[in-house]
Design an enzyme around this catalytic site. Sequence first.
Site, mmCIF file in Angstrom:
data_model
loop_
_atom_site.group_PDB
_atom_site.id
_atom_site.type_symbol
_atom_site.label_atom_id
_atom_site.label_comp_id
_atom_site.label_asym_id
_atom_site.label_seq_id
_atom_site.Cartn_x
_atom_site.Cartn_y
_atom_site.Cartn_z
ATOM 1 N N SER A 114 0.845 -1.201 0.000
ATOM 2 C CA SER A 114 0.000 0.000 0.000
ATOM 3 C C SER A 114 0.878 1.247 0.000
ATOM 4 O O SER A 114 1.687 1.451 0.914
ATOM 5 C CB SER A 114 -0.900 0.017 1.237
ATOM 6 O OG SER A 114 -1.453 1.307 1.378
ATOM 7 N N HIS B 117 -1.462 -1.089 -4.222
ATOM 8 C CA HIS B 117 -2.721 -0.699 -3.584
ATOM 9 C C HIS B 117 -2.672 0.796 -3.278
ATOM 10 O O HIS B 117 -1.702 1.290 -2.684
ATOM 11 C CB HIS B 117 -2.899 -1.515 -2.303
ATOM 12 C CG HIS B 117 -4.200 -1.331 -1.611
ATOM 13 N ND1 HIS B 117 -5.352 -1.999 -1.981
ATOM 14 C CD2 HIS B 117 -4.544 -0.543 -0.562
ATOM 15 C CE1 HIS B 117 -6.344 -1.641 -1.186
ATOM 16 N NE2 HIS B 117 -5.886 -0.750 -0.310
ATOM 17 N N ASP C 79 -4.668 3.882 -1.504
ATOM 18 C CA ASP C 79 -5.718 4.197 -0.540
ATOM 19 C C ASP C 79 -6.163 5.645 -0.656
ATOM 20 O O ASP C 79 -5.405 6.557 -0.344
ATOM 21 C CB ASP C 79 -5.192 3.960 0.882
ATOM 22 C CG ASP C 79 -5.138 2.481 1.205
ATOM 23 O OD1 ASP C 79 -6.187 1.825 1.064
ATOM 24 O OD2 ASP C 79 -4.059 1.995 1.574
ATOM 25 N N MET D 36 -8.599 8.500 0.673
ATOM 26 C CA MET D 36 -9.430 8.884 1.831
ATOM 27 C C MET D 36 -9.908 10.312 1.654
ATOM 28 O O MET D 36 -9.116 11.180 1.277
ATOM 29 C CB MET D 36 -8.593 8.788 3.107
ATOM 30 C CG MET D 36 -7.992 7.421 3.315
ATOM 31 S SD MET D 36 -6.893 7.447 4.732
ATOM 32 C CE MET D 36 -6.379 5.733 4.784
ATOM 33 N N HIS E 82 -8.459 1.885 -3.793
ATOM 34 C CA HIS E 82 -9.405 1.631 -2.709
ATOM 35 C C HIS E 82 -10.024 2.969 -2.282
ATOM 36 O O HIS E 82 -9.353 3.793 -1.658
ATOM 37 C CB HIS E 82 -8.632 0.963 -1.549
ATOM 38 C CG HIS E 82 -9.457 0.670 -0.348
ATOM 39 N ND1 HIS E 82 -8.911 0.249 0.841
ATOM 40 C CD2 HIS E 82 -10.799 0.719 -0.131
ATOM 41 C CE1 HIS E 82 -9.875 0.059 1.737
ATOM 42 N NE2 HIS E 82 -11.021 0.350 1.168
ATOM 43 N N MET F 150 -12.051 4.987 -0.043
ATOM 44 C CA MET F 150 -12.703 5.158 1.264
ATOM 45 C C MET F 150 -13.337 6.540 1.243
ATOM 46 O O MET F 150 -12.843 7.497 1.860
ATOM 47 C CB MET F 150 -11.656 5.026 2.379
ATOM 48 C CG MET F 150 -11.189 3.595 2.568
ATOM 49 S SD MET F 150 -9.640 3.489 3.465
ATOM 50 C CE MET F 150 -8.494 3.662 2.122
ATOM 51 N N MET G 149 -11.857 -5.599 5.326
ATOM 52 C CA MET G 149 -11.019 -4.699 6.134
ATOM 53 C C MET G 149 -10.707 -5.395 7.453
ATOM 54 O O MET G 149 -11.609 -5.850 8.157
ATOM 55 C CB MET G 149 -11.748 -3.378 6.431
ATOM 56 C CG MET G 149 -11.866 -2.391 5.285
ATOM 57 S SD MET G 149 -10.340 -1.746 4.555
ATOM 58 C CE MET G 149 -9.351 -1.285 5.957
ATOM 59 N N GLY H 211 -8.879 4.240 7.637
ATOM 60 C CA GLY H 211 -8.574 5.641 7.908
ATOM 61 C C GLY H 211 -7.099 5.896 8.160
ATOM 62 O O GLY H 211 -6.596 6.953 7.823
ATOM 63 N N PHE H 212 -6.429 4.898 8.716
ATOM 64 C CA PHE H 212 -5.024 5.106 9.065
ATOM 65 C C PHE H 212 -4.211 3.838 8.837
ATOM 66 O O PHE H 212 -4.708 2.739 9.081
ATOM 67 C CB PHE H 212 -4.887 5.526 10.537
ATOM 68 C CG PHE H 212 -5.616 6.807 10.827
ATOM 69 C CD1 PHE H 212 -4.989 8.039 10.637
ATOM 70 C CD2 PHE H 212 -6.941 6.790 11.241
ATOM 71 C CE1 PHE H 212 -5.668 9.224 10.867
ATOM 72 C CE2 PHE H 212 -7.635 7.971 11.476
ATOM 73 C CZ PHE H 212 -6.999 9.198 11.284
ATOM 74 N N GLY H 213 -2.977 4.023 8.390
ATOM 75 C CA GLY H 213 -2.052 2.903 8.312
ATOM 76 C C GLY H 213 -1.490 2.624 9.701
ATOM 77 O O GLY H 213 -1.679 3.421 10.629
ATOM 78 N N GLY H 214 -0.837 1.490 9.826
ATOM 79 C CA GLY H 214 -0.114 1.195 11.062
ATOM 80 C C GLY H 214 -0.962 0.768 12.246
ATOM 81 O O GLY H 214 -0.489 0.774 13.378
ATOM 82 N N ASP I 75 -6.891 -6.288 4.240
ATOM 83 C CA ASP I 75 -6.307 -4.945 4.238
ATOM 84 C C ASP I 75 -6.350 -4.353 5.639
ATOM 85 O O ASP I 75 -7.430 -4.116 6.184
ATOM 86 C CB ASP I 75 -7.114 -4.077 3.251
ATOM 87 C CG ASP I 75 -6.527 -2.689 3.068
ATOM 88 O OD1 ASP I 75 -5.457 -2.398 3.624
ATOM 89 O OD2 ASP I 75 -7.173 -1.882 2.358
ATOM 90 N N GLY J 31 0.880 -2.130 4.193
ATOM 91 C CA GLY J 31 1.639 -0.877 4.171
ATOM 92 C C GLY J 31 2.834 -1.014 5.086
ATOM 93 O O GLY J 31 3.925 -1.414 4.670
#
Length: 224
Positions: free
Chosen positions: A6, A31, A33, A35, A64, A66, A135, A140-143, A173, A195
């Site tokens: 990602s 990928h 993302d 948002m 993707h 969102m 999901m 909304g957030f990586g990590g 994901d 990611g």
Amino acid sequence: MIIAPSLLAANFAQLKKETVRVQRSGADWLHLDVMDGQFVPNISFGPAVVKAVRPFTNLMFDVHLMCGQPEVLLEPFVKAGADRLTVHVELDTQVIPLIWKIRSLGREVGLAINPPTAMQAVEPYLHQIDSLLVMTVNPGFGGQEFITETLPKIQQAAAWRREKNLRYHIVVDGGINFKTAAECAHAGADVFVAGTGLFGQKSLKGAVKKMRHLTEKAASATLL
Ligand code: DX5
Ligand code: ZN
């Protein structure tokens, strides 16, 4: 197995270099993302960024969305180089027109489902999609940390695919690392979006190879 880094976890000041790095890593898809600050409480990037990195790789672009109103973004993302557009089932009555629109633009269709949404929500669309993205964190957030309670949803997606004789990819994901990727593969997933779990490793190439190996091993253990 399909490994999909990602771009959200890449160094945004070096997007060209990072895209080339993904291309050379042996990954299968990129990928992306998107948002919008409305569907999720964060903003990432739009079609201009996708267009800017498109010349540096021939990997399949899995976009993707969102976003609360993805219909206004489909065409711009197709023009920017998207191959597959993934929209969320939480958009409810908008899902059918969105699937139609993506198909009419000649692109592949992905459908995503958030952790709190029951799997029954996606069942009516399964025969119309190319991938079902489960999901494994709240978007909304990586990590973020992988939510273990999503594993039965992956099993359900795999059971439906078998029973209904369908061919959609099962994408996971969020919070995907070597350990959780193997757990998801065991449950039936075949596309692994990661990611932090990939970009956080010293060698992206080594990490992609390791994730592919571990997921293949976990999936074949399922079959025995
Ligand atoms: C989450 C995004 C993910 C995200 C995953 O909102 O949909 O694709 O990039 O990031 P990691 O792998 O760091 O959890
Ligand atoms: Zn994503």
